[in-house]
Design a protein around this motif. Sequence first.
Motif, PDB file in Angstrom:
ATOM      1  N   MET A  89     -18.808  -5.072 -65.115  1.00 13.82           N
ATOM      2  CA  MET A  89     -18.892  -6.091 -64.063  1.00 13.82           C
ATOM      3  C   MET A  89     -17.664  -6.014 -63.169  1.00 13.82           C
ATOM      4  O   MET A  89     -17.766  -6.154 -61.944  1.00 13.82           O
ATOM      5  N   GLU A  90     -16.495  -5.772 -63.754  1.00 11.88           N
ATOM      6  CA  GLU A  90     -15.274  -5.633 -62.954  1.00 11.88           C
ATOM      7  C   GLU A  90     -15.421  -4.498 -61.949  1.00 11.88           C
ATOM      8  O   GLU A  90     -15.085  -4.646 -60.770  1.00 11.88           O
ATOM      9  N   LYS A  91     -15.935  -3.358 -62.399  1.00 11.82           N
ATOM     10  CA  LYS A  91     -16.131  -2.215 -61.496  1.00 11.82           C
ATOM     11  C   LYS A  91     -17.108  -2.569 -60.391  1.00 11.82           C
ATOM     12  O   LYS A  91     -16.903  -2.219 -59.230  1.00 11.82           O
ATOM     13  N   ARG A  92     -18.170  -3.287 -60.732  1.00 12.37           N
ATOM     14  CA  ARG A  92     -19.166  -3.686 -59.735  1.00 12.37           C
ATOM     15  C   ARG A  92     -18.542  -4.618 -58.697  1.00 12.37           C
ATOM     16  O   ARG A  92     -18.744  -4.469 -57.492  1.00 12.37           O
ATOM     17  N   LEU A  93     -17.755  -5.583 -59.167  1.00 11.79           N
ATOM     18  CA  LEU A  93     -17.136  -6.545 -58.253  1.00 11.79           C
ATOM     19  C   LEU A  93     -16.042  -5.901 -57.408  1.00 11.79           C
ATOM     20  O   LEU A  93     -15.836  -6.291 -56.259  1.00 11.79           O
ATOM     21  N   ASP A  94     -15.349  -4.923 -57.988  1.00 15.14           N
ATOM     22  CA  ASP A  94     -14.287  -4.218 -57.269  1.00 15.14           C
ATOM     23  C   ASP A  94     -14.788  -3.617 -55.961  1.00 15.14           C
ATOM     24  O   ASP A  94     -14.079  -3.613 -54.967  1.00 15.14           O
ATOM     25  N   GLY A  95     -16.014  -3.150 -55.954  1.00 17.68           N
ATOM     26  CA  GLY A  95     -16.577  -2.530 -54.762  1.00 17.68           C
ATOM     27  C   GLY A  95     -17.175  -3.511 -53.782  1.00 17.68           C
ATOM     28  O   GLY A  95     -17.800  -3.101 -52.803  1.00 17.68           O
ATOM     29  N   GLN A  96     -17.011  -4.809 -54.006  1.00 15.24           N
ATOM     30  CA  GLN A  96     -17.656  -5.809 -53.149  1.00 15.24           C
ATOM     31  C   GLN A  96     -16.680  -6.754 -52.470  1.00 15.24           C
ATOM     32  O   GLN A  96     -17.043  -7.856 -52.082  1.00 15.24           O
ATOM     33  N   ALA A  97     -15.447  -6.355 -52.334  1.00 15.26           N
ATOM     34  CA  ALA A  97     -14.434  -7.161 -51.633  1.00 15.26           C
ATOM     35  C   ALA A  97     -14.306  -8.560 -52.205  1.00 15.26           C
ATOM     36  O   ALA A  97     -14.148  -9.537 -51.480  1.00 15.26           O
ATOM     37  N   VAL A  98     -14.387  -8.661 -53.511  1.00 16.33           N
ATOM     38  CA  VAL A  98     -14.218  -9.937 -54.195  1.00 16.33           C
ATOM     39  C   VAL A  98     -12.738 -10.125 -54.493  1.00 16.33           C
ATOM     40  O   VAL A  98     -12.043  -9.189 -54.876  1.00 16.33           O
ATOM     41  N   ARG A  99     -12.248 -11.342 -54.320  1.00 18.04           N
ATOM     42  CA  ARG A  99     -10.846 -11.638 -54.618  1.00 18.04           C
ATOM     43  C   ARG A  99     -10.717 -12.030 -56.085  1.00 18.04           C
ATOM     44  O   ARG A  99     -11.274 -13.024 -56.541  1.00 18.04           O
ATOM     45  N   PHE A 100      -9.974 -11.222 -56.834  1.00 18.01           N
ATOM     46  CA  PHE A 100      -9.782 -11.460 -58.253  1.00 18.01           C
ATOM     47  C   PHE A 100      -8.636 -12.444 -58.494  1.00 18.01           C
ATOM     48  O   PHE A 100      -7.578 -12.316 -57.886  1.00 18.01           O
ATOM     49  N   LEU A 101      -8.854 -13.387 -59.389  1.00 19.99           N
ATOM     50  CA  LEU A 101      -7.763 -14.181 -59.929  1.00 19.99           C
ATOM     51  C   LEU A 101      -7.040 -13.293 -60.949  1.00 19.99           C
ATOM     52  O   LEU A 101      -5.831 -13.217 -60.971  1.00 19.99           O
ATOM     53  N   HIS A 102      -7.845 -12.620 -61.778  1.00 19.59           N
ATOM     54  CA  HIS A 102      -7.340 -11.558 -62.654  1.00 19.59           C
ATOM     55  C   HIS A 102      -8.505 -10.677 -63.082  1.00 19.59           C
ATOM     56  O   HIS A 102      -9.639 -11.134 -63.166  1.00 19.59           O
ATOM     57  N   LYS A 103      -8.193  -9.436 -63.316  1.00 18.55           N
ATOM     58  CA  LYS A 103      -9.204  -8.497 -63.799  1.00 18.55           C
ATOM     59  C   LYS A 103      -9.358  -8.674 -65.303  1.00 18.55           C
ATOM     60  O   LYS A 103      -8.775  -9.584 -65.889  1.00 18.55           O
ATOM     61  N   THR A 104     -10.153  -7.820 -65.933  1.00 10.92           N
ATOM     62  CA  THR A 104     -10.476  -7.968 -67.346  1.00 10.92           C
ATOM     63  C   THR A 104      -9.220  -8.084 -68.199  1.00 10.92           C
ATOM     64  O   THR A 104      -8.299  -7.291 -68.082  1.00 10.92           O
ATOM     65  N   ARG A 105      -9.226  -9.128 -69.017  1.00  7.78           N
ATOM     66  CA  ARG A 105      -8.142  -9.325 -69.984  1.00  7.78           C
ATOM     67  C   ARG A 105      -8.732  -9.962 -71.225  1.00  7.78           C
ATOM     68  O   ARG A 105      -9.821 -10.513 -71.189  1.00  7.78           O
ATOM     69  N   GLU A 106      -7.981  -9.888 -72.288  1.00  4.78           N
ATOM     70  CA  GLU A 106      -8.425 -10.463 -73.535  1.00  4.78           C
ATOM     71  C   GLU A 106      -7.769 -11.825 -73.730  1.00  4.78           C
ATOM     72  O   GLU A 106      -6.548 -11.954 -73.582  1.00  4.78           O
ATOM     73  N   GLN A 107      -8.583 -12.821 -74.046  1.00  2.00           N
ATOM     74  CA  GLN A 107      -8.073 -14.152 -74.348  1.00  2.00           C
ATOM     75  C   GLN A 107      -7.419 -14.120 -75.739  1.00  2.00           C
ATOM     76  O   GLN A 107      -7.644 -13.185 -76.506  1.00  2.00           O
TER      77      GLN A 107
END
Length: 173
Positions: A89-107
């Motif tokens: 999903m991160e890769k998909r969103l990366d290509g759509q000019a989405v503003r990330f608060l943070h990318k994939t991380r582990e809680q």
Amino acid sequence: MHAAGVPAEVPMKFVCTLLVVEDIARARAFYETVLGQTVKFDFGDNVTFAGDFAIHRKSHYRGLIGDLEVARGRNDVELYFEYDDVEAMEKRLDGQAVRFLHKTREQPWRQRVLRVYDPDGYIVEIGESLGHLCYRLSLDGIAEPEIAETVGIPEGMVREGIARYGASKQRGV
């Protein structure tokens, strides 16, 4: 009687969360196109999605509340979605000019999540389900009691998640 004196024969039911947005078309496009949500009802100024959350055009909503000012804080509202392959999903969103608060991380409980902002600045969290998390941790060789302690859920839920995802992998799903 239920809590707060509400008669038992009239149970209250939570229906949805409503986000007030500046541009209904822009917000709808984000949730439909970027996040793949399905519209349940479209009333023009108000759109409800199948996940039972809604967006409402600010200028219309303000009229409904007596022309009171509509303002919000910062980082104080989050919609939570589950999608088990968070990295994909991160890769998909990366290509759509989405503003990330943070990318994939582990809680701290090991769940993989990412957070983005929608067009109006609301936080959208996308995390793997706890069932998938339990299955993933079991594949790492972690015992069920340790998974339960780490994730903070009963061992029965751990077993259910492992069984569900293990069975779906066997079926090729």
